[in-house]
Scaffold this active site. Structure first.
Site, mmCIF file in Angstrom:
data_model
loop_
_atom_site.group_PDB
_atom_site.id
_atom_site.type_symbol
_atom_site.label_atom_id
_atom_site.label_comp_id
_atom_site.label_asym_id
_atom_site.label_seq_id
_atom_site.Cartn_x
_atom_site.Cartn_y
_atom_site.Cartn_z
ATOM 1 N N ASP A 257 -17.270 5.731 2.878
ATOM 2 C CA ASP A 257 -16.710 6.778 3.260
ATOM 3 C C ASP A 257 -16.192 6.414 5.090
ATOM 4 O OD1 ASP A 257 -17.356 8.786 1.207
ATOM 5 O OD2 ASP A 257 -18.989 7.895 2.016
ATOM 6 N N HIS A 285 -23.899 11.118 0.967
ATOM 7 C CA HIS A 285 -22.366 10.629 0.445
ATOM 8 C C HIS A 285 -21.810 11.753 0.019
ATOM 9 C CE1 HIS A 285 -19.067 8.864 -1.473
ATOM 10 N NE2 HIS A 285 -19.571 9.283 -2.697
HETATM 11 P P1 NAX Z 1 -17.217 6.515 -14.544
HETATM 12 O O1 NAX Z 1 -17.273 8.022 -15.986
HETATM 13 O O2 NAX Z 1 -15.386 6.029 -14.974
HETATM 14 O O3 NAX Z 1 -18.131 5.328 -15.884
HETATM 15 C C1 NAX Z 1 -19.680 5.313 -15.279
HETATM 16 C C2 NAX Z 1 -20.136 4.556 -16.845
HETATM 17 O O4 NAX Z 1 -21.225 4.436 -16.300
HETATM 18 C C3 NAX Z 1 -19.461 5.559 -18.247
HETATM 19 O O5 NAX Z 1 -19.145 3.693 -18.485
HETATM 20 C C4 NAX Z 1 -21.203 5.465 -18.606
HETATM 21 O O6 NAX Z 1 -20.862 5.302 -19.795
HETATM 22 C C5 NAX Z 1 -21.716 4.586 -17.991
HETATM 23 N N1 NAX Z 1 -23.758 5.115 -17.654
HETATM 24 C C6 NAX Z 1 -23.699 6.056 -18.164
HETATM 25 N N2 NAX Z 1 -24.986 6.314 -18.001
HETATM 26 C C7 NAX Z 1 -24.885 5.037 -17.975
HETATM 27 C C8 NAX Z 1 -26.868 4.493 -18.001
HETATM 28 N N3 NAX Z 1 -27.567 5.336 -18.547
HETATM 29 N N4 NAX Z 1 -26.742 3.288 -17.895
HETATM 30 C C9 NAX Z 1 -25.745 1.991 -17.928
HETATM 31 N N5 NAX Z 1 -24.760 2.722 -17.736
HETATM 32 C C10 NAX Z 1 -24.242 4.183 -17.700
HETATM 33 O O7 NAX Z 1 -17.299 6.580 -13.598
HETATM 34 P P2 NAX Z 1 -17.106 5.646 -12.416
HETATM 35 O O8 NAX Z 1 -15.350 6.564 -11.192
HETATM 36 O O9 NAX Z 1 -17.384 4.684 -12.309
HETATM 37 O O10 NAX Z 1 -17.741 6.603 -11.068
HETATM 38 C C11 NAX Z 1 -19.250 5.323 -11.254
HETATM 39 C C12 NAX Z 1 -20.202 6.362 -10.593
HETATM 40 O O11 NAX Z 1 -19.761 6.695 -9.038
HETATM 41 C C13 NAX Z 1 -19.958 8.207 -10.581
HETATM 42 O O12 NAX Z 1 -21.036 8.359 -10.034
HETATM 43 C C14 NAX Z 1 -19.522 8.745 -9.074
HETATM 44 O O13 NAX Z 1 -19.539 9.748 -8.482
HETATM 45 C C15 NAX Z 1 -19.734 7.717 -7.917
HETATM 46 N N6 NAX Z 1 -18.921 7.324 -6.621
HETATM 47 C C16 NAX Z 1 -19.925 7.177 -5.841
HETATM 48 C C17 NAX Z 1 -18.623 6.834 -4.358
HETATM 49 C C18 NAX Z 1 -19.608 6.331 -3.210
HETATM 50 O O14 NAX Z 1 -19.199 6.021 -2.079
HETATM 51 N N7 NAX Z 1 -20.655 6.220 -3.452
HETATM 52 C C19 NAX Z 1 -18.015 6.757 -5.229
HETATM 53 C C20 NAX Z 1 -17.156 6.755 -6.201
HETATM 54 C C21 NAX Z 1 -17.142 7.143 -7.383
HETATM 55 O O15 NAX Z 1 -17.002 9.103 -7.009
#
Ligand code: NAX
Length: 428
Positions: A257, A285
């Site tokens: 952000d 966030h």
């Molecule tokens: P994806 O859904 O592509 O990847 C998430 C991964 O986490 C998947 O491979 C899933 O299998 C894995 N996962 C689920 N449960 C798990 C566990 N217990 N242990 C280990 N791995 C596990 O999402 P992606 O686009 O990579 O985003 C990941 C996260 O970042 C989401 O929660 C998203 O909302 C968050 N974000 C946060 C941002 C920030 O600025 N703080 C910005 C970007 C993003 O939106």
């Protein structure tokens, strides 16, 4: 002298012939009087070229301002982390590996889209900086283990100089063993028909479990950045259930952000993003975050003065930064991954290596009550970093409008945490 040495034992006649031949060869090379010297041809990847890059890398002042240099390889892209990584490769000054030089970095959710963009950046040294080797640990759920194996193969095939090992895990405890830096990207996505409470409940349960694994297996001074949403509340849950980890070592990422705010100000003012400093992201966030420009500068002058449009700065600017993630989803049909990964590297890099004199960044950290934010909330503040520790910037003036927006975000975080605790209690 070389000729002399070579022919030292040869008869004078042969020596004389040799000298004549050498002189003739030199004369052929010399340009005719008045002729323009022939340009030296260089192999595109010759040593001298890479030395040229190295020289520029050394002269580099911290952030690459130069996207226009067409010939710059991808590693020297806008992100300072990439540039530093390139410097490490170009100058080849990396010390021989010792235990201290190896940083063990864990990426959870590594089979996801942020993980896929982040893992190579980390291996190129973008998060930890030059001179460090990386032992990479990738964690995901069992269901994603095949994809995770693919990520490992690709990382191996990149043959990163700094990466000493890549290991994949579906067991969190094993993944957390000996970790120095934990980047927590793994989380449960919101699916169609799911209530906000359901997603929150699933994610805080994950972070409660991973907190215990980190507390028992990671290094005692492990640095943690939570990326997965709800990032602030996940981080608070993690800190709560890992009491042995210093509270200052648990953070959440609001750097994306922050970078979005800098980019918008740069674009609006027609200046390079690097000229924009000291914007602030306050709060959660989420859509209640408050991107504050009251202390921001552009080329050293107050941003409000340079832009000269308070209505924009208090209106559209805030909305655009808050809704940037949604705009990216609309355009890309996927959520932001590359910018998220790059921002993670910025977050970790500044935390380890320090912010520049007179500059700050935004990080979600545990509130100590500064600026009237309830103590204990993981709230995004302006912070400076030195010696591997962050400090909240103190003494900034807060006007009435800012106060209201900051309080709104704090209120949302308080409610979110209460809901998270309720979810954990229900699932216990
Ligand atoms: P994806 O859904 O592509 O990847 C998430 C991964 O986490 C998947 O491979 C899933 O299998 C894995 N996962 C689920 N449960 C798990 C566990 N217990 N242990 C280990 N791995 C596990 O999402 P992606 O686009 O990579 O985003 C990941 C996260 O970042 C989401 O929660 C998203 O909302 C968050 N974000 C946060 C941002 C920030 O600025 N703080 C910005 C970007 C993003 O939106």
């Amino acid at each position: 002298r070389i000729v002399r040495t070579v022919v030292d034992n040869v008869t004078d006649d042969v020596y004389a012939v040799h000298v004549v031949q050498v002189r003739a060869r030199l004369a052929r090379r010399r340009p005719a009087p008045g002729a323009r010297p022939r340009p030296r041809r260089r192999h595109p990847v010759s040593r001298s070229t890479s030395r040229g890059f190295a020289r520029r890398a050394r002269a580099f002042d911290g952030r690459c301002r130069d996207r226009r240099r067409g010939s710059v390889p991808w590693r020297t892209s806008r992100s300072r982390g990439h540039f530093d990584a390139f410097e490490a490769r170009a100058t080849a000054t990396m010390p021989a590996s010792t235990v201290d030089d190896v940083v063990t970095v864990l990426i959870t959710g590594a089979a996801g889209q942020i993980g896929y963009a982040l893992a190579p950046m980390v291996c190129a040294g973008a998060a930890t900086g030059p001179g460090k080797k990386i032992a990479l640990k990738l964690l995901d759920v069992e269901f994603a283990s095949e994809a995770l194996r693919g990520v490992k193969m690709e990382i191996m095939d990149c043959a990163f100089d700094a990466c000493v090992s890549v290991d994949v895990f579906t067991d969190c405890e094993k993944a957390c063993e000996g970790v120095d830096v934990a980047i927590m990207v793994g989380g449960f996505p919101r699916k169609q028909g799911m209530e906000r409470k359901d997603v929150l409940g699933k994610n805080v349960a994950i972070y409660k479990q991973q907190a215990s694994a980190l507390a028992s297996k990671a290094k005692k001074d492990v640095k943690i950045v939570v990326v997965a949403n709800p990032a602030n509340t996940n981080a608070k849950i993690l800190a709560k259930f890992a009491p042995s980890i210093p509270r200052g070592n648990v953070t959440c990422m609001t750097r994306l952000d922050h970078n979005r705010a800098l980019a918008q100000l740069g674009e609006r003012s027609g200046k390079a993003t690097i000229e924009v400093k000291n914007a602030i992201i306050w709060g959660n966030h989420s859509s209640t975050q408050y991107p504050d420009v009251n202390h921001a500068t552009i080329e050293g002058k107050p941003a409000r003065e340079v832009i000269g449009n308070d209505a924009y700065l208090d209106g559209d600017f805030v909305d655009v930064v808050r809704a940037r993630g949604a705009a990216i989803i609309e355009a890309r049909k996927l959520s932001s991954a590359l910018s998220a990964a790059s921002s993670v590297c910025d977050h970790v890099y500044d935390w380890i290596h320090g912010t520049k004199e007179g500059e700050w960044t935004s990080m979600g950290v545990i509130s100590d009550g500064s600026y009237g934010v309830p103590e204990g909330l993981v709230y995004s503040f302006p912070v400076t970093c030195t010696g591997g520790k962050w400090q909240i910037v103190q003494g900034l003036s807060i006007d009435e409008r800012s106060r209201k927006l900051m309080d709104e975000s704090a209120k949302e975080l308080t409610e979110e945490f209460e809901l998270a605790e309720q979810c954990l209690a229900e699932s216990a």
